[in-house]
Structure formats: structure tokens, C-alpha cells
Design a protein around this motif. Structure first.
Motif, short mmCIF file in Angstrom:
data_model
loop_
_atom_site.label_atom_id
_atom_site.label_comp_id
_atom_site.label_asym_id
_atom_site.label_seq_id
_atom_site.Cartn_x
_atom_site.Cartn_y
_atom_site.Cartn_z
N VAL A 7 0.84 -1.20 0.00
CA VAL A 7 0.00 0.00 0.00
C VAL A 7 0.87 1.25 0.00
CG1 VAL A 7 -1.97 1.11 1.08
CG2 VAL A 7 -1.66 -1.36 1.33
N GLU A 8 1.94 1.22 0.76
CA GLU A 8 2.85 2.37 0.81
C GLU A 8 3.49 2.63 -0.54
OE1 GLU A 8 3.95 1.66 5.53
OE2 GLU A 8 5.27 0.92 3.94
N ASN A 9 3.88 1.57 -1.23
CA ASN A 9 4.46 1.74 -2.56
C ASN A 9 3.48 2.40 -3.51
OD1 ASN A 9 6.83 0.57 -1.74
ND2 ASN A 9 6.42 -1.44 -2.65
N ALA A 10 2.20 2.00 -3.42
CA ALA A 10 1.18 2.59 -4.29
C ALA A 10 0.92 4.04 -3.92
CB ALA A 10 -0.10 1.76 -4.21
N LEU A 11 0.79 4.32 -2.63
CA LEU A 11 0.54 5.70 -2.19
C LEU A 11 1.68 6.62 -2.60
CD1 LEU A 11 -0.86 5.29 1.45
CD2 LEU A 11 -1.98 6.52 -0.42
N ALA A 12 2.91 6.13 -2.47
CA ALA A 12 4.08 6.96 -2.74
C ALA A 12 4.17 7.39 -4.20
CB ALA A 12 5.35 6.21 -2.34
N LYS A 13 3.44 6.72 -5.08
CA LYS A 13 3.46 7.09 -6.50
C LYS A 13 2.56 8.28 -6.81
CE LYS A 13 4.76 2.45 -8.02
NZ LYS A 13 4.38 1.21 -8.74
N HIS A 14 1.76 8.69 -5.82
CA HIS A 14 0.92 9.88 -6.03
C HIS A 14 1.79 11.13 -5.86
CE1 HIS A 14 -2.25 12.84 -5.61
NE2 HIS A 14 -3.13 11.92 -6.02
N PRO A 15 1.72 12.06 -6.78
CA PRO A 15 2.62 13.22 -6.71
C PRO A 15 2.41 14.11 -5.49
CG PRO A 15 0.94 13.50 -8.41
CD PRO A 15 0.87 12.08 -7.97
N ASP A 16 1.25 14.01 -4.84
CA ASP A 16 0.97 14.87 -3.69
C ASP A 16 1.38 14.23 -2.37
OD1 ASP A 16 -0.05 16.74 -5.39
OD2 ASP A 16 -2.16 16.27 -5.00
N VAL A 17 2.02 13.05 -2.42
CA VAL A 17 2.44 12.36 -1.20
C VAL A 17 3.95 12.49 -1.03
CG1 VAL A 17 2.61 10.14 -0.03
CG2 VAL A 17 0.50 10.76 -1.25
N ALA A 18 4.36 13.11 0.07
CA ALA A 18 5.79 13.23 0.36
C ALA A 18 6.31 11.99 1.06
CB ALA A 18 6.05 14.46 1.22
N SER A 19 5.57 11.50 2.04
CA SER A 19 5.92 10.27 2.74
C SER A 19 4.66 9.69 3.35
CB SER A 19 6.98 10.51 3.82
OG SER A 19 6.50 11.40 4.80
N CYS A 20 4.71 8.42 3.71
CA CYS A 20 3.51 7.78 4.24
C CYS A 20 3.88 6.55 5.04
CB CYS A 20 2.53 7.41 3.13
SG CYS A 20 3.19 6.20 1.95
N ALA A 21 2.96 6.13 5.88
CA ALA A 21 3.07 4.87 6.62
C ALA A 21 1.69 4.26 6.69
CB ALA A 21 3.62 5.12 8.01
N VAL A 22 1.63 2.95 6.55
CA VAL A 22 0.35 2.24 6.58
C VAL A 22 0.36 1.25 7.73
CG1 VAL A 22 -1.12 0.61 5.33
CG2 VAL A 22 -0.08 2.54 4.12
N VAL B 280 -0.34 10.06 6.19
CA VAL B 280 0.27 10.68 5.01
C VAL B 280 0.82 12.06 5.34
CG1 VAL B 280 -0.17 11.56 2.68
CG2 VAL B 280 -1.19 9.39 3.41
N VAL B 281 2.03 12.31 4.88
CA VAL B 281 2.61 13.65 4.91
C VAL B 281 2.52 14.20 3.49
CG1 VAL B 281 4.67 15.04 5.30
CG2 VAL B 281 4.19 13.08 6.79
N PRO B 282 1.69 15.22 3.24
CA PRO B 282 1.53 15.74 1.88
C PRO B 282 2.81 16.43 1.39
CG PRO B 282 -0.31 16.40 3.28
CD PRO B 282 0.77 15.87 4.18
N ALA B 283 2.97 16.43 0.08
CA ALA B 283 4.07 17.18 -0.53
C ALA B 283 3.84 18.68 -0.29
CB ALA B 283 4.12 16.88 -2.02
N ALA B 284 4.91 19.44 -0.35
CA ALA B 284 4.83 20.88 -0.08
C ALA B 284 3.78 21.55 -0.96
CB ALA B 284 6.20 21.53 -0.33
N GLY B 285 2.86 22.24 -0.31
CA GLY B 285 1.84 22.97 -1.05
C GLY B 285 0.68 22.14 -1.53
N ALA B 286 0.71 20.81 -1.33
CA ALA B 286 -0.34 19.93 -1.82
C ALA B 286 -1.40 19.68 -0.75
CB ALA B 286 0.25 18.60 -2.27
#
Length: 515
Positions: free
Chosen positions: A422-437, A453-459
Motif C-alpha cells: 500500500v505504501e508503494n502505491a501511495l508513494a506514487k501519487h505526486p501529492d504524497v511526500a511520505s507515508c506509513a500504513v 500521510v505527509v503531503p508534498a509541499a503545497g499539496a
């Protein structure tokens, strides 16, 4: 020990007894053996030889039952496919296993073009539905009707029977290779416990037949004789109707299914008094659900099985009498007759009673290994014991209590979900900076998939947006059911995300970190 021995024995001893019941279609054990021998001949003509893999992507059916016998009869190895996977995941497993023949039913015909494009290893697609045979496929019924029976190849013992794919800790599925002896040892040991299956009774396939939990019950039913009643998939109304109409004696359900069955208004008036054994697994049953189920199913005994695919799959059993003891209901039971179980520390030394360590098991039920993964096999089977990745403790009477998962896995509604997928899939979204499941408590599913989820800067991504993104890459049931957004994740001095800290916020007040 051969899986097909049970078919020969049933056709000899109970030739006119129904082997399978699917709606109005009933086939005896004599008919079943004849159809299996003919299908095996067809598979051999399609190029299936000793050890060749044949995959099946299908809802539950009598043809699935025949496939499970016919493939080894032809000399091959079964490779059941997870029906909830995405086409990409399905194609990966087919390519990994080298399955040249794929059997599909009506539900999955639309997915075939995408699967074939991604899995060129598949040469032949067999249509196991009830309609007209689609272009480019060969018909299951036509294969059976068009071939004369062949002799059983008599594969057995330590030879591989099946490759069962499970989620991978590295983000890709891995094939668990199980022998005939593995599966029969588990079936024989489980039935020897005395509360697993009614001899000569009727078992209802409501759990998915591709999954080894139902496969274990299929094997046990064959060992003790009787009839397979089959519904395409679990629905409360469908299961209740099948139990009532066909006087089903045994069924396997996960706790979520049990809750849905006993609480469903559309199943309230069904006569379920024929049920004698209710098997369940994946997680303990809650007090509330157990109480309601006992009232709704007064003649049924409850047995919990704990294990994993790598253990064919049963390691421990919580017997019906154990359910009457308050504290034992939170346990996973004691070692099944065929299994040895202990708790070890990080150096593989057995720990004292009451001490938490890793649950390991040894016996004839332990897998041959992971398909084409010798290093992972060696790690899992070090010292001759299967290391489950589950943290647990054992009391002085040998009862095992699962308290945590060393492997980063979530069990939701009976399905295993590896966080890294799930983390690998989430991390492919451009608005995701980091994540844990992680897995968090859920009244309906036992555990639910929860993303931090930690969003990417400004997202500013939304939970729904991220869920849909994940569903486009992996199976939908693996997508987070809940999402929370944070500015940062807790990190250890070594730079690792502290998932234990994240889980603690949700499991505080419980002596377990899993459900």
C-alpha cells in the motif's frame, strides 16, 4: 499421500453420493471422477506435463472443485489466482509461476485481454462458464466431453501440489509451494482433532476457493467423505439459503462473515439448525458476535484455526470446549495434532511461558519453500521451523496468544494486506511526500487499513483521491479505509518510521496490537 486418493476412494465407496451441489446442478462422485479424468486428458493435450502450472481465476464453482483434482491427475501443479487482485497483480503471478494455461469463469472473461497483454506466458485460456465460449478460448465443458479418460498420474508425497500466492513483504506477491504431503498432513491432523468436519456431512464453500483457508476445508471434506455445497461467493442471504436448502453441516467463515450472517435481516428466517461445525480464522471472534452467533446457530460448535499459507495452513486449533472459558477465547488455541509450535526470541531460543516472542512451527505441514526465492525460503525456514512473523506468547497449557505482527501485515476481513504494498502505491501519487500504513481496530473488519500521510509541499490531497489512486494500482481491498494527514512521521535514530508509535495511539488500553 496423493490429493487424488480421496477422489478414488469416494467414487469407490460412495459412488452415488453427491460430490458437488451448485444450485440445481448435482454431480455424484462417480461423475466427478469421470469428468476429472477427461479434463486431465484435455490438459495433457494442451501441453500440461509433470510439474507444469495451471492457473484458475474464478468464483466458487463445481468446476473449481474439478480443477483442483484434474490438474494433479494430469501431472500438473495448481495455481489458484486471487480474484480480488488487479490485472497487474494477476499477470505478475502468472508470469512468475510460468502458468501456460489459465482457466477463467464468466466473472473474469472481461479481464482476460489485459491479463494476456501483461502475461504473455499464458498460451491457452479455458472458459469455465455457462455461456457461449468466447473467441480465442477453449471451453471447459467441450474439453471434458471431447476427451476419453486418462489414468491418474499419481503425483503425491513431496511433489508440489500447488503454488499459492500471498502478499509479499517487498511489495510483490510470492508463491508458496505446497506438496501433497503438506496439505494432507494439515487436513488429517485437523480432522483428527475431532471438531473440524462432520464425517460424511455437507461442507459449504462460502469463503473463496482460491484461498487456502477454504482449501484446507476442501481437503478435510475429501478426507472424511461427504458433499461439497458451493455458492459463487459469500452473501448473508445466499449462505443462509444454502445451509437451509441443502442441510449443510459445516462451514468456514471469517468473523466478519459470521457477524454479517447472524445480523442480516434477509437471513433471519432461514433454518440453520443443520449446522454442526462453524470454523473460523484470521482473528479471534468478539464476545458480542460469539454470543449472537451461538443463539442463532444453537447446534453448531465453534472452532478457531490459526496458521498461514506457508503452514498448509493450520498450526493451532481453539476447540469448541475452549470457547466456554473466557480468557481462552482470546487465544488462538493449541498446536494441532500434526504441528509443533513454540515461541522464540531473536536468536531462535525458546522463551519462557508468558514471554512474547515470534511464533514458529515445525511439522509435515511446513511448506516446501517460496517459488524461485531460495534466500527468502532459507530465512523463513531457518532451523527447520517456519517463522510466522507473528509475535505471541504461550501459557503453561500450551495456548498461544497472538499479540503483534513482526511482519508488517494487516488482516482485514480475513484478507492479508502487507503495508509495503500500500505504501508503494501511495508513494506514487505526486501529492504524497511520505507515508506509513498500519492496521487499526475496526468493529466490522477486525482491522482496517489506515494510512498516515505527509503531503508534498503545497499539496492538499483528499482521502478519497488517494484511495482511488491506490485502487488503480493494487487490489481494492488493500486501499486505505481511513487516512490521516500529518506534518511529519515519527522517525527513529536510524531513520526508520516508528510504526509501533503510530499503532499505539489506536491500540492503547489493549493487551494486543492486532485483532
Amino acid at each position: 499421500m496423493e490429493i487424488t486418493q480421496a477422489l478414488h476412494r469416494a467414487a469407490q465407496q460412495t459412488p452415488d453420493l453427491p460430490a458437488t451441489i451448485v444450485g440445481e446442478r448435482v454431480r455424484t462422485w462417480t461423475e466427478c471422477r469421470d469428468r476429472v479424468a477427461r479434463l486431465a486428458a484435455a490438459l495433457q493435450e494442451l501441453g500440461v506435463g509433470a510439474g507444469d502450472r495451471v492457473a484458475m481465476l474464478s468464483l466458487n464453482s463445481d468446476r473449481f472443485h474439478e480443477y483442483l483434482f484434474a490438474v494433479p491427475w494430469a501431472g500438473g501443479v495448481v495455481t489458484p489466482v486471487n480474484i480480488r487482485w488487479s490485472p497487474a497483480e494477476i499477470a505478475f503471478s502468472l508470469e512468475d509461476a510460468g502458468a501456460a494455461v489459465l482457466v477463467v469463469d464468466d466473472a473474469f472473461v472481461p479481464a482476460v485481454p489485459a491479463i494476456l497483454e501483461a502475461a504473455p506466458v499464458v498460451r491457452t485460456v479455458v472458459y469455465a462458464g455457462d455461456g457461449a465460449v468466447p473467441d480465442g478460448m477453449v471451453g471447459f465443458e467441450e474439453l471434458v466431453a471431447g476427451h476419453e479418460p486418462v489414468d491418474d498420474a499419481r503425483r503425491g508425497g513431496a511433489e508440489p501440489y500447488g503454488i499459492y500466492y500471498t502478499g509479499g513483504t517487498t511489495g510483490t506477491p510470492k508463491g508458496v509451494v505446497l506438496s501433497h504431503a503438506n496439505l494432507l498432513s494439515s487436513a488429517l491432523g485437523s480432522t483428527a482433532a475431532g471438531s473440524f468436519m462432520t464425517p460424511g456431512g455437507r461442507y459449504l464453500h462460502a469463503a473463496p476457493m482460491f484461498h487456502l483457508a477454504d482449501g484446507a476445508a476442501w481437503g478435510a471434506r475429501n478426507v472424511v467423505g461427504g458433499t461439497h455445497v458451493i455458492v459463487p461467493m459469500f452473501t448473508p442471504a445466499g449462505v443462509a439459503a444454502a445451509i437451509a436448502e441443502h442441510e449443510v453441516t459445516d462451514v468456514l467463515l471469517v468473523p466478519t462473515m459470521i457477524q454479517m450472517l447472524v445480523d442480516a435481516p434477509e437471513a433471519a428466517d432461514a433454518d440453520l439448525t443443520s449446522l454442526r461445525h462453524l470454523l473460523y480464522g484470521a482473528s479471534p471472534i468478539s464476545e458480542a458476535v460469539l454470543e449472537r452467533a451461538a443463539k442463532r446457530l444453537p447446534a453448531a460448535e465453534f472452532t478457531q484455526a490459526y496458521g498461514m499459507t506457508e503452514l498448509s495452513p493450520v498450526a493451532t486449533l481453539l476447540q469448541p470446549a475452549d470457547h466456554a472459558v473466557d480468557h481462552l477465547r482470546r487465544s488462538a488455541g493449541r498446536a494441532a495434532p500434526h504441528a509443533e509450535v513454540k515461541i522464540v526470541d531473536e536468536e531462535d531460543r525458546e522463551v519462557p511461558y508468558g514471554t512474547v516472542g515470534e511464533i514458529v512451527s515445525r511439522g509435515p505441514h511446513v511448506m516446501l519453500g517460496y517459488w524461485n526465492r531460495p534466500e527468502e525460503t532459507a530465512t523463513a525456514l531457518r532451523g527447520g521451523w517456519m517463522h510466522t512473523g507473528d509475535g505471541g506468547r504461550m501459557d503453561e497449557q500450551g495456548y498461544v496468544y497472538v499479540v503483534d505482527r513482526i511482519k508488517d501485515m494487516i488482516v482485514s476481513g480475513g484478507e492479508n494486506v502487507y503495508s509495503v504494498e500500500v505504501e508503494n502505491a501511495l508513494a506514487k501519487h505526486p501529492d504524497v511526500a511520505s507515508c506509513a500504513v498500519i492496521g487499526v481496530p475496526d468493529d466490522e473488519w477486525g482491522e482496517r487499513v489506515h494510512a498516515v500521510v505527509v503531503p508534498a509541499a503545497g499539496a492538499t490531497p483528499s482521502a478519497d483521491e488517494l484511495r482511488e489512486h491506490v485502487k488503480g494500482l493494487i487490489a481494492g481491498y488493500k486501499a486505505p479505509r481511513s487516512v490521516e494527514f500529518r506534518d511529519a512521521l515519527p522517525i527513529s535514530g536510524a531513520g526508520k518510521i516508528l510504526k509501533r508509535d503510530l499503532r499505539a495511539e489506536h491500540w492503547s488500553g489493549s493487551d494486543r496490537a492486532v485483532s
